[in-house]
Design a protein around this motif. Structure first.
Motif, PDB file in Angstrom:
ATOM      1  N   THR A 135      55.076  41.165  29.005  1.00  0.00           N
ATOM      2  CA  THR A 135      55.575  40.782  30.331  1.00  0.00           C
ATOM      3  C   THR A 135      56.137  42.014  31.051  1.00  0.00           C
ATOM      4  N   LEU A 136      56.285  41.901  32.354  1.00  0.00           N
ATOM      5  CA  LEU A 136      56.769  43.035  33.139  1.00  0.00           C
ATOM      6  C   LEU A 136      58.257  43.309  32.921  1.00  0.00           C
ATOM      7  N   ASP A 137      58.972  42.349  32.329  1.00  0.00           N
ATOM      8  CA  ASP A 137      60.385  42.592  32.031  1.00  0.00           C
ATOM      9  C   ASP A 137      60.613  42.873  30.548  1.00  0.00           C
ATOM     10  N   GLY A 138      59.561  43.341  29.877  1.00  0.00           N
ATOM     11  CA  GLY A 138      59.719  43.903  28.545  1.00  0.00           C
ATOM     12  C   GLY A 138      59.716  42.931  27.387  1.00  0.00           C
ATOM     13  N   ALA A 139      59.221  41.723  27.603  1.00  0.00           N
ATOM     14  CA  ALA A 139      59.174  40.738  26.518  1.00  0.00           C
ATOM     15  C   ALA A 139      57.717  40.432  26.167  1.00  0.00           C
ATOM     16  N   TRP A 140      57.545  39.431  25.304  1.00  0.00           N
ATOM     17  CA  TRP A 140      56.211  38.957  24.930  1.00  0.00           C
ATOM     18  C   TRP A 140      56.161  37.458  25.165  1.00  0.00           C
ATOM     19  N   LEU A 141      55.058  36.993  25.681  1.00  0.00           N
ATOM     20  CA  LEU A 141      54.937  35.598  26.090  1.00  0.00           C
ATOM     21  C   LEU A 141      53.617  35.033  25.585  1.00  0.00           C
ATOM     22  N   ARG A 142      53.706  33.938  24.824  1.00  0.00           N
ATOM     23  CA  ARG A 142      52.499  33.279  24.333  1.00  0.00           C
ATOM     24  C   ARG A 142      52.221  32.045  25.195  1.00  0.00           C
ATOM     25  N   LEU A 143      51.025  31.954  25.711  1.00  0.00           N
ATOM     26  CA  LEU A 143      50.643  30.834  26.570  1.00  0.00           C
ATOM     27  C   LEU A 143      49.437  30.105  25.993  1.00  0.00           C
ATOM     28  N   LYS A 144      49.486  28.785  26.061  1.00  0.00           N
ATOM     29  CA  LYS A 144      48.329  27.960  25.714  1.00  0.00           C
ATOM     30  C   LYS A 144      47.762  27.423  27.018  1.00  0.00           C
ATOM     31  N   ALA A 145      46.558  27.862  27.357  1.00  0.00           N
ATOM     32  CA  ALA A 145      45.999  27.513  28.661  1.00  0.00           C
ATOM     33  C   ALA A 145      44.734  26.677  28.528  1.00  0.00           C
ATOM     34  N   ASP A 146      44.574  25.742  29.467  1.00  0.00           N
ATOM     35  CA  ASP A 146      43.342  24.961  29.580  1.00  0.00           C
ATOM     36  C   ASP A 146      42.379  25.587  30.579  1.00  0.00           C
ATOM     37  N   SER A 147      42.908  26.450  31.452  1.00  0.00           N
ATOM     38  CA  SER A 147      42.096  27.041  32.513  1.00  0.00           C
ATOM     39  C   SER A 147      42.611  28.438  32.819  1.00  0.00           C
ATOM     40  N   ILE A 148      41.701  29.342  33.155  1.00  0.00           N
ATOM     41  CA  ILE A 148      42.043  30.700  33.569  1.00  0.00           C
ATOM     42  C   ILE A 148      41.716  30.841  35.047  1.00  0.00           C
ATOM     43  N   CYS A 149      42.664  31.384  35.810  1.00  0.00           N
ATOM     44  CA  CYS A 149      42.505  31.490  37.268  1.00  0.00           C
ATOM     45  C   CYS A 149      42.225  32.914  37.712  1.00  0.00           C
ATOM     46  N   ILE A 150      41.378  32.989  38.748  1.00  0.00           N
ATOM     47  CA  ILE A 150      41.161  34.217  39.497  1.00  0.00           C
ATOM     48  C   ILE A 150      41.490  33.901  40.951  1.00  0.00           C
ATOM     49  N   HIS A 151      42.316  34.727  41.587  1.00  0.00           N
ATOM     50  CA  HIS A 151      42.607  34.517  42.998  1.00  0.00           C
ATOM     51  C   HIS A 151      41.411  34.957  43.837  1.00  0.00           C
ATOM     52  N   GLY A 152      40.869  34.029  44.617  1.00  0.00           N
ATOM     53  CA  GLY A 152      39.683  34.341  45.399  1.00  0.00           C
ATOM     54  C   GLY A 152      39.900  35.419  46.427  1.00  0.00           C
ATOM     55  N   ASP A 153      41.174  35.638  46.844  1.00  0.00           N
ATOM     56  CA  ASP A 153      41.440  36.658  47.864  1.00  0.00           C
ATOM     57  C   ASP A 153      41.719  38.032  47.254  1.00  0.00           C
ATOM     58  N   ASN A 154      41.721  38.136  45.921  1.00  0.00           N
ATOM     59  CA  ASN A 154      41.834  39.440  45.261  1.00  0.00           C
ATOM     60  C   ASN A 154      40.517  40.192  45.473  1.00  0.00           C
ATOM     61  N   GLU A 155      40.588  41.443  45.936  1.00  0.00           N
ATOM     62  CA  GLU A 155      39.358  42.170  46.239  1.00  0.00           C
ATOM     63  C   GLU A 155      38.496  42.390  45.000  1.00  0.00           C
ATOM     64  N   HIS A 156      39.072  42.228  43.825  1.00  0.00           N
ATOM     65  CA  HIS A 156      38.322  42.400  42.577  1.00  0.00           C
ATOM     66  C   HIS A 156      37.905  41.059  41.978  1.00  0.00           C
ATOM     67  N   ALA A 157      38.089  39.965  42.712  1.00  0.00           N
ATOM     68  CA  ALA A 157      37.869  38.627  42.167  1.00  0.00           C
ATOM     69  C   ALA A 157      36.471  38.452  41.588  1.00  0.00           C
ATOM     70  N   LEU A 158      35.454  38.864  42.306  1.00  0.00           N
ATOM     71  CA  LEU A 158      34.091  38.653  41.835  1.00  0.00           C
ATOM     72  C   LEU A 158      33.798  39.479  40.597  1.00  0.00           C
ATOM     73  N   SER A 159      34.272  40.711  40.580  1.00  0.00           N
ATOM     74  CA  SER A 159      34.099  41.554  39.397  1.00  0.00           C
ATOM     75  C   SER A 159      34.772  40.931  38.185  1.00  0.00           C
ATOM     76  N   PHE A 160      36.026  40.486  38.367  1.00  0.00           N
ATOM     77  CA  PHE A 160      36.740  39.831  37.271  1.00  0.00           C
ATOM     78  C   PHE A 160      35.987  38.583  36.797  1.00  0.00           C
ATOM     79  N   ALA A 161      35.554  37.779  37.752  1.00  0.00           N
ATOM     80  CA  ALA A 161      34.898  36.519  37.400  1.00  0.00           C
ATOM     81  C   ALA A 161      33.635  36.752  36.591  1.00  0.00           C
ATOM     82  N   LYS A 162      32.854  37.732  36.979  1.00  0.00           N
ATOM     83  CA  LYS A 162      31.607  38.014  36.253  1.00  0.00           C
ATOM     84  C   LYS A 162      31.894  38.492  34.836  1.00  0.00           C
TER      85      LYS A 162
END
Length: 247
Positions: free
Chosen positions: A209-236
């Motif tokens: 994490t940005l405040d120096g810790a560690w965080l474990r997440l269990k996710a059902d879905s991964i998000c890409i912000h469509g307005d991120n200029e790198h969104a398509l590259s990330f998605a592919k």
């Protein structure tokens, strides 16, 4: 979870209908689309266009409502009464549902946007306004929300099915909140950094994490912000990784 023929081992979603240039291309690789419905972005025309593309792509369609604040793209907290917030949420979600109904598409989920997403994840009061607005429209709609946040259990207790979401393009703080965008490094712009975070999520390994810790997440879905200029590259890149997991 997704009805898409891509059938990845985990859902891959993007926020669309916000005026970005890559919506059509993103819809060819994601499995869920969160479509802006007038609060922070989007209008009748963009909703019709995006739903049509999403329907043709076979992805799950979700409403992406926000505080009614187009000036700030819904990314700033807003002083708004419960009644006004409930009314705008119902109006936004219902407007996208009507577009879906007119095209023979199913509205599958609701994912709040921006400041509303971040605040409702940790505020029982705002969370209940959101939950009750969804239930008044259709209690079978799923709620896509920040993984490991208090809203997850609150929504389940209130009878909603929940999709726990993690991000490929945003860094976290130790309390499982998203690091504020103004923090250095909060928005991931680099392919390698995005894929490193995705790999940790897929392996259920702790994230730095940005405040120096560690965080474990269990996710059902991964998000890409469509307005991120790198969104398509990330998605592919993520799509290619998920395909390798499937094979």
């Amino acid at each position: 979870m997704s009805s898409s023929p891509r059938a990845y081992p985990i859902d891959l979603n993007a926020d669309l209908g916000e005026g970005g240039a890559n919506d059509a291309a993103l819809l060819r690789v994601i499995t869920s689309a969160n479509i802006a419905c007038g609060g922070h972005a989007g209008d009748q025309s963009s909703m019709q266009t995006t739903v049509k593309l999403a329907l043709a792509s076979g992805v799950n369609i979700g409403a992406h409502p926000s505080f009614p604040d187009r000036k700030n793209f819904g990314r700033l907290p807003m002083d708004i009464s419960d009644q006004a917030l409930s009314s705008t949420l119902e109006r936004q979600i219902s407007s996208l549902k009507a577009v879906c109904d007119s095209q023979g598409a199913k509205l599958f989920h609701v994912k709040p946007h921006g400041a509303l997403y971040n605040q409702a994840a940790f505020s029982e009061h705002l969370g209940l306004v959101l939950i009750n607005a969804i239930k008044r429209i259709d209690p079978s709609l799923k709620l896509m929300i920040l993984a490991a946040s208090p809203l997850v259990q609150l929504a389940r207790h209130q009878g909603l099915d929940v999709i726990e979401e993690a991000f490929a393009d945003r860094r976290y703080l130790a309390n499982a909140s998203l690091a504020p965008r103004q923090m250095k490094g909060a928005v991931i712009e680099d392919d390698a950094q995005a894929m490193s975070q995705v790999e940790l999520l897929l392996a259920n390994e702790p994230l730095p994490t940005l405040d120096g810790a560690w965080l474990r997440l269990k996710a059902d879905s991964i998000c890409i912000h469509g307005d991120n200029e790198h969104a398509l590259s990330f998605a592919k890149l993520i799509s290619q990784r998920l395909k390798r997991m499937r094979n």
